[in-house]
Design a protein around this motif. Structure first.
Motif, PDB file in Angstrom:
ATOM      1  N   ARG A 134       0.758  -1.307  -0.080  1.00  0.00           N
ATOM      2  CA  ARG A 134       0.044   0.087   0.225  1.00  0.00           C
ATOM      3  C   ARG A 134       0.941   1.369  -0.078  1.00  0.00           C
ATOM      4  N   PHE A 135       1.839   1.161   0.594  1.00  0.00           N
ATOM      5  CA  PHE A 135       2.896   2.450   0.944  1.00  0.00           C
ATOM      6  C   PHE A 135       3.620   2.637  -0.459  1.00  0.00           C
ATOM      7  N   ASP A 136       3.994   1.335  -0.917  1.00  0.00           N
ATOM      8  CA  ASP A 136       4.965   1.429  -2.368  1.00  0.00           C
ATOM      9  C   ASP A 136       3.752   2.074  -3.438  1.00  0.00           C
ATOM     10  N   ASN A 137       2.536   1.515  -3.482  1.00  0.00           N
ATOM     11  CA  ASN A 137       1.708   2.196  -4.536  1.00  0.00           C
ATOM     12  C   ASN A 137       1.439   3.741  -4.136  1.00  0.00           C
ATOM     13  N   ILE A 138       1.370   4.306  -3.064  1.00  0.00           N
ATOM     14  CA  ILE A 138       1.312   5.660  -2.934  1.00  0.00           C
ATOM     15  C   ILE A 138       2.477   6.275  -3.280  1.00  0.00           C
ATOM     16  N   MET A 139       3.988   5.784  -3.137  1.00  0.00           N
ATOM     17  CA  MET A 139       4.980   6.279  -3.447  1.00  0.00           C
ATOM     18  C   MET A 139       5.351   6.484  -4.972  1.00  0.00           C
ATOM     19  N   LYS A 140       4.716   5.391  -5.688  1.00  0.00           N
ATOM     20  CA  LYS A 140       5.009   5.323  -6.955  1.00  0.00           C
ATOM     21  C   LYS A 140       3.852   5.927  -7.660  1.00  0.00           C
ATOM     22  N   SER A 141       2.552   6.458  -7.220  1.00  0.00           N
ATOM     23  CA  SER A 141       1.671   7.422  -7.825  1.00  0.00           C
ATOM     24  C   SER A 141       2.085   8.736  -7.758  1.00  0.00           C
ATOM     25  N   VAL A 142       3.045   9.028  -6.772  1.00  0.00           N
ATOM     26  CA  VAL A 142       3.472  10.728  -6.543  1.00  0.00           C
ATOM     27  C   VAL A 142       4.798  10.910  -6.596  1.00  0.00           C
ATOM     28  N   ALA A 143       5.548  10.015  -6.524  1.00  0.00           N
ATOM     29  CA  ALA A 143       7.038  10.183  -6.842  1.00  0.00           C
ATOM     30  C   ALA A 143       7.358  11.178  -8.117  1.00  0.00           C
ATOM     31  N   GLY A 144       8.072  12.183  -7.893  1.00  0.00           N
ATOM     32  CA  GLY A 144       8.506  13.115  -8.833  1.00  0.00           C
ATOM     33  C   GLY A 144       7.614  13.903  -9.447  1.00  0.00           C
ATOM     34  N   LYS A 145       6.442  14.031  -8.471  1.00  0.00           N
ATOM     35  CA  LYS A 145       5.386  14.957  -9.193  1.00  0.00           C
ATOM     36  C   LYS A 145       4.838  15.848  -8.032  1.00  0.00           C
ATOM     37  N   PRO A 146       4.269  17.184  -8.281  1.00  0.00           N
ATOM     38  CA  PRO A 146       3.997  17.991  -7.519  1.00  0.00           C
ATOM     39  C   PRO A 146       2.537  17.352  -6.851  1.00  0.00           C
ATOM     40  N   VAL A 147       2.325  17.137  -5.643  1.00  0.00           N
ATOM     41  CA  VAL A 147       1.146  16.756  -5.056  1.00  0.00           C
ATOM     42  C   VAL A 147       0.802  17.509  -3.958  1.00  0.00           C
ATOM     43  N   SER A 148      -0.571  17.391  -3.799  1.00  0.00           N
ATOM     44  CA  SER A 148      -1.298  18.047  -2.561  1.00  0.00           C
ATOM     45  C   SER A 148      -1.982  17.162  -1.971  1.00  0.00           C
ATOM     46  N   VAL A 149      -2.263  16.878  -0.755  1.00  0.00           N
ATOM     47  CA  VAL A 149      -3.061  15.953  -0.041  1.00  0.00           C
ATOM     48  C   VAL A 149      -4.036  16.775   0.807  1.00  0.00           C
ATOM     49  N   ASN A 203      12.373   6.511   3.714  1.00  0.00           N
ATOM     50  CA  ASN A 203      11.123   6.008   3.353  1.00  0.00           C
ATOM     51  C   ASN A 203      10.048   6.560   4.146  1.00  0.00           C
ATOM     52  N   VAL A 204       9.896   7.683   4.325  1.00  0.00           N
ATOM     53  CA  VAL A 204       8.812   8.299   5.109  1.00  0.00           C
ATOM     54  C   VAL A 204       8.187   9.394   3.861  1.00  0.00           C
ATOM     55  N   PHE A 205       6.748   9.454   3.833  1.00  0.00           N
ATOM     56  CA  PHE A 205       6.127  10.428   3.050  1.00  0.00           C
ATOM     57  C   PHE A 205       5.401  11.356   4.193  1.00  0.00           C
ATOM     58  N   MET A 206       5.902  12.729   4.051  1.00  0.00           N
ATOM     59  CA  MET A 206       5.320  13.718   5.042  1.00  0.00           C
ATOM     60  C   MET A 206       4.568  14.417   4.452  1.00  0.00           C
ATOM     61  N   ILE A 207       3.097  14.786   5.018  1.00  0.00           N
ATOM     62  CA  ILE A 207       1.965  15.633   4.495  1.00  0.00           C
ATOM     63  C   ILE A 207       2.044  16.861   5.531  1.00  0.00           C
ATOM     64  N   GLN A 208       2.122  18.002   4.954  1.00  0.00           N
ATOM     65  CA  GLN A 208       2.073  19.424   5.721  1.00  0.00           C
ATOM     66  C   GLN A 208       0.493  19.676   5.683  1.00  0.00           C
ATOM     67  N   LEU A 209      -0.193  19.762   6.626  1.00  0.00           N
ATOM     68  CA  LEU A 209      -1.689  20.036   6.605  1.00  0.00           C
ATOM     69  C   LEU A 209      -1.628  21.669   6.342  1.00  0.00           C
ATOM     70  N   PRO A 210      -2.492  21.875   5.337  1.00  0.00           N
ATOM     71  CA  PRO A 210      -2.599  23.372   5.290  1.00  0.00           C
ATOM     72  C   PRO A 210      -3.213  24.121   6.039  1.00  0.00           C
ATOM     73  N   LYS A 211      -4.370  23.833   6.783  1.00  0.00           N
ATOM     74  CA  LYS A 211      -5.075  24.223   7.716  1.00  0.00           C
ATOM     75  C   LYS A 211      -4.854  23.542   9.145  1.00  0.00           C
ATOM     76  N   PRO A 212      -3.849  24.138   9.884  1.00  0.00           N
ATOM     77  CA  PRO A 212      -3.503  23.785  11.128  1.00  0.00           C
ATOM     78  C   PRO A 212      -4.358  23.772  12.262  1.00  0.00           C
ATOM     79  N   GLU A 213      -5.616  24.751  12.077  1.00  0.00           N
ATOM     80  CA  GLU A 213      -6.457  24.957  12.873  1.00  0.00           C
ATOM     81  C   GLU A 213      -7.481  23.784  13.173  1.00  0.00           C
ATOM     82  N   ARG A 214      -7.508  22.985  11.879  1.00  0.00           N
ATOM     83  CA  ARG A 214      -8.421  21.821  11.992  1.00  0.00           C
ATOM     84  C   ARG A 214      -7.836  20.900  12.760  1.00  0.00           C
ATOM     85  N   ALA A 215      -6.598  20.628  12.854  1.00  0.00           N
ATOM     86  CA  ALA A 215      -6.085  19.462  13.941  1.00  0.00           C
ATOM     87  C   ALA A 215      -6.120  19.916  15.057  1.00  0.00           C
ATOM     88  N   ILE A 216      -5.871  21.256  15.490  1.00  0.00           N
ATOM     89  CA  ILE A 216      -6.173  21.943  16.899  1.00  0.00           C
ATOM     90  C   ILE A 216      -7.395  21.735  17.280  1.00  0.00           C
TER      91      ILE A 216
END
Length: 143
Positions: free
Chosen positions: A36-51, A115-128
């Motif tokens: 599952r992790f490999d599939n995500i990495m193959k889909s986003v590797a080298g591409k600009p991606v937002s999550v 081998n870690v994919f990090m996602i920066q949340l664009p709206k930190p207030e949602r997590a708070i």
């Protein structure tokens, strides 16, 4: 939640998660099966991606709190969902609210270094805000 609903959610929860140190900050990390992790990495590797990340909180008023975390990737048309039992993972959500970073990793990765994919949340207030709701829901358990 009725007892069978609670049991159903408990069996569906994702149990593989951790919090690791990255440059002096605690980062929450969901550990995925290798394929599952490999599939995500193959889909986003080298591409600009937002999550886009959404946290939907389910609680029963008796102190059981679940969070359905959904991530929609702009590349590859992927959507990932995880159900976390906040009663077992409060530190995970505290770290998420503090850093606004969510990591995905495989079980064979060295968390925080490779081998870690990090996602920066664009709206930190949602997590708070989610953390505040989770803590209020957990307090019901103590009553």
């Amino acid at each position: 939640m009725v007892n069978n609903e609670l049991d159903r959610l408990l069996t569906q929860r994702h149990k593989d998660f951790t919090v690791f140190d990255f440059n002096g900050k605690k980062v929450p990390c969901i550990i995925l099966e290798e394929a599952r992790f490999d599939n995500i990495m193959k889909s986003v590797a080298g591409k600009p991606v937002s999550v886009e990340t959404n946290l939907n909180i389910l609680q029963d008023g008796l102190g059981n709190v679940f969070v359905r975390a959904t991530r929609a990737f702009s590349q590859g048309g992927m959507e990932e969902q995880f159900l976390l039992y906040a009663n077992e993972s409060l530190g995970f959500f505290e770290a998420l609210a503090d850093t606004s970073i969510l990591a995905l990793s495989s079980p064979h990765s060295q968390y925080g270094s490779s081998n870690v994919f990090m996602i920066q949340l664009p709206k930190p207030e949602r997590a708070i805000n989610a953390l505040e709701i989770i803590k209020k829901g957990l307090k019901n358990e103590m009553r």
